[in-house]
Design a protein around this motif. Structure first.
Motif, mmCIF file in Angstrom:
data_model
loop_
_atom_site.group_PDB
_atom_site.id
_atom_site.type_symbol
_atom_site.label_atom_id
_atom_site.label_comp_id
_atom_site.label_asym_id
_atom_site.label_seq_id
_atom_site.Cartn_x
_atom_site.Cartn_y
_atom_site.Cartn_z
ATOM 1 N N VAL A 104 -15.929 -8.408 5.238
ATOM 2 C CA VAL A 104 -15.092 -9.460 4.672
ATOM 3 C C VAL A 104 -15.620 -9.741 3.266
ATOM 4 N N GLY A 105 -14.706 -9.822 2.307
ATOM 5 C CA GLY A 105 -15.080 -10.052 0.907
ATOM 6 C C GLY A 105 -15.024 -8.791 0.064
ATOM 7 N N ASP A 106 -15.123 -7.621 0.708
ATOM 8 C CA ASP A 106 -15.001 -6.356 -0.021
ATOM 9 C C ASP A 106 -13.547 -6.173 -0.461
ATOM 10 N N THR A 107 -13.339 -5.256 -1.400
ATOM 11 C CA THR A 107 -11.977 -4.956 -1.836
ATOM 12 C C THR A 107 -11.703 -3.463 -1.744
ATOM 13 N N LEU A 108 -10.447 -3.146 -1.455
ATOM 14 C CA LEU A 108 -9.948 -1.771 -1.485
ATOM 15 C C LEU A 108 -9.045 -1.649 -2.701
ATOM 16 N N VAL A 109 -9.264 -0.624 -3.493
ATOM 17 C CA VAL A 109 -8.406 -0.376 -4.653
ATOM 18 C C VAL A 109 -7.733 0.967 -4.439
ATOM 19 N N PHE A 110 -6.410 0.945 -4.388
ATOM 20 C CA PHE A 110 -5.616 2.158 -4.228
ATOM 21 C C PHE A 110 -5.146 2.577 -5.619
ATOM 22 N N LYS A 111 -5.630 3.738 -6.078
ATOM 23 C CA LYS A 111 -5.225 4.273 -7.386
ATOM 24 C C LYS A 111 -4.413 5.539 -7.148
ATOM 25 N N TYR A 112 -3.223 5.585 -7.758
ATOM 26 C CA TYR A 112 -2.314 6.714 -7.514
ATOM 27 C C TYR A 112 -1.243 6.744 -8.590
ATOM 28 N N GLY A 113 -0.563 7.847 -8.631
ATOM 29 C CA GLY A 113 0.574 7.995 -9.532
ATOM 30 C C GLY A 113 1.857 8.113 -8.725
ATOM 31 N N PRO A 114 3.006 8.162 -9.421
ATOM 32 C CA PRO A 114 4.280 8.313 -8.728
ATOM 33 C C PRO A 114 4.300 9.617 -7.944
ATOM 34 N N PRO A 115 4.942 9.702 -6.860
ATOM 35 C CA PRO A 115 5.875 8.749 -6.277
ATOM 36 C C PRO A 115 5.218 7.865 -5.223
ATOM 37 N N HIS A 116 3.892 7.868 -5.092
ATOM 38 C CA HIS A 116 3.215 7.183 -3.988
ATOM 39 C C HIS A 116 3.366 5.668 -4.039
ATOM 40 N N ASN A 117 3.046 5.050 -2.912
ATOM 41 C CA ASN A 117 2.989 3.601 -2.795
ATOM 42 C C ASN A 117 2.014 3.268 -1.669
ATOM 43 N N VAL A 118 1.838 1.990 -1.393
ATOM 44 C CA VAL A 118 0.952 1.544 -0.313
ATOM 45 C C VAL A 118 1.696 0.505 0.507
ATOM 46 N N SER A 119 1.625 0.666 1.818
ATOM 47 C CA SER A 119 2.189 -0.321 2.733
ATOM 48 C C SER A 119 1.094 -0.724 3.710
ATOM 49 N N LYS A 120 0.845 -2.019 3.765
ATOM 50 C CA LYS A 120 -0.112 -2.545 4.748
ATOM 51 C C LYS A 120 0.669 -2.722 6.043
ATOM 52 N N VAL A 121 0.229 -2.030 7.102
ATOM 53 C CA VAL A 121 0.987 -2.018 8.354
ATOM 54 C C VAL A 121 0.111 -2.454 9.528
ATOM 55 N N ASP A 122 0.748 -2.608 10.685
ATOM 56 C CA ASP A 122 -0.006 -2.872 11.910
ATOM 57 C C ASP A 122 -0.309 -1.534 12.585
ATOM 58 N N GLU A 123 -0.959 -1.583 13.728
ATOM 59 C CA GLU A 123 -1.353 -0.348 14.419
ATOM 60 C C GLU A 123 -0.148 0.524 14.767
ATOM 61 N N GLY A 124 0.945 -0.092 15.209
ATOM 62 C CA GLY A 124 2.155 0.670 15.554
ATOM 63 C C GLY A 124 2.747 1.374 14.337
ATOM 64 N N GLY A 125 2.818 0.664 13.216
ATOM 65 C CA GLY A 125 3.318 1.260 11.986
ATOM 66 C C GLY A 125 2.435 2.396 11.511
ATOM 67 N N PHE A 126 1.142 2.267 11.770
ATOM 68 C CA PHE A 126 0.202 3.328 11.394
ATOM 69 C C PHE A 126 0.442 4.572 12.243
ATOM 70 N N ASN A 143 3.468 -0.671 -5.343
ATOM 71 C CA ASN A 143 3.672 0.565 -6.087
ATOM 72 C C ASN A 143 3.212 0.476 -7.540
ATOM 73 N N SER A 144 2.188 -0.323 -7.800
ATOM 74 C CA SER A 144 1.708 -0.475 -9.175
ATOM 75 C C SER A 144 0.869 0.718 -9.626
ATOM 76 N N GLY A 145 0.349 1.489 -8.660
ATOM 77 C CA GLY A 145 -0.549 2.582 -8.990
ATOM 78 C C GLY A 145 -1.993 2.142 -9.062
ATOM 79 N N ASN A 146 -2.218 0.829 -8.914
ATOM 80 C CA ASN A 146 -3.568 0.265 -8.954
ATOM 81 C C ASN A 146 -3.560 -1.027 -8.129
ATOM 82 N N ASP A 147 -3.377 -0.866 -6.824
ATOM 83 C CA ASP A 147 -3.227 -2.016 -5.935
ATOM 84 C C ASP A 147 -4.562 -2.384 -5.298
ATOM 85 N N THR A 148 -4.883 -3.673 -5.343
ATOM 86 C CA THR A 148 -6.160 -4.160 -4.807
ATOM 87 C C THR A 148 -5.904 -5.080 -3.624
ATOM 88 N N PHE A 149 -6.652 -4.844 -2.546
ATOM 89 C CA PHE A 149 -6.574 -5.674 -1.349
ATOM 90 C C PHE A 149 -7.972 -6.216 -1.063
#
Length: 161
Positions: free
Chosen positions: A50-72, A83-89
């Motif tokens: 808890v407190g750590d961050t995940l940074v997703f860095k990517y180019g088009p056409p990718h995106n990130v979706s935070k899902v539940d176990e079923g969606g995974f 879809n910013s290409g630099n998403d932080t959670f």
């Protein structure tokens, strides 16, 4: 006034070490978020807190979706697509977290991430300090005699000059 300073100091002493100890993870390291990375291997030897961050860095056409176990498991994006290409959670709660790419067939090709978030890192306890004794009459008496003595020494030293 002094109590406000103490409260501010106490809050800073508790919060700052936790923030300073937080880790920022670039998902996929230098390869980023794409279909060529094995994210199961990427998470090995990493402990997320808890407190750590995940940074997703990517180019088009990718995106990130935070899902539940079923969606995974079903590779079905839900909720917001980032879809910013630099998403932080920021990992704010312990437990399992799941992320996928919502572009058709990318999740199925392995562009998905599952992590387990542990409780926050706990800093080592601060050394205990012993509070000064509360002044009492004998302390005041000795203190006042000491002050008189020191004043006399100063006066004599000044007279000698």
């Amino acid at each position: 006034m002094a109590s406000n300073r103490f409260v501010a100091f106490a809050i800073a002493a508790i919060i700052l070490p936790t923030v300073a100890m937080a880790t920022e993870y670039i998902v996929g390291d230098d390869k980023g978020w794409n279909v060529t990375v094995n994210y199961t291997e990427w998470t090995q030897n990493k402990v997320f807190h808890v407190g750590d961050t995940l940074v997703f860095k990517y180019g088009p056409p990718h995106n990130v979706s935070k899902v539940d176990e079923g969606g995974f498991k079903e590779c079905k994006p839900s909720g917001d697509l980032y879809n910013s290409g630099n998403d932080t959670f920021t990992l704010s709660k312990p437990g399992k977290k799941w992320y996928i790419c919502g572009i058709t067939a990318h999740c199925e090709k392995g562009q998905k991430l599952m992590i387990n978030v542990e409780e926050p890192k706990v800093p080592a306890p601060a050394p205990k300090t012993v509070p000064a004794p509360a002044p009492n009459d004998s302390y005041r008496f000795i203190s006042s005699w000491y002050q008189i003595f020191m004043a006399a020494v100063v006066v004599m030293a000044m007279a000698a000059i």
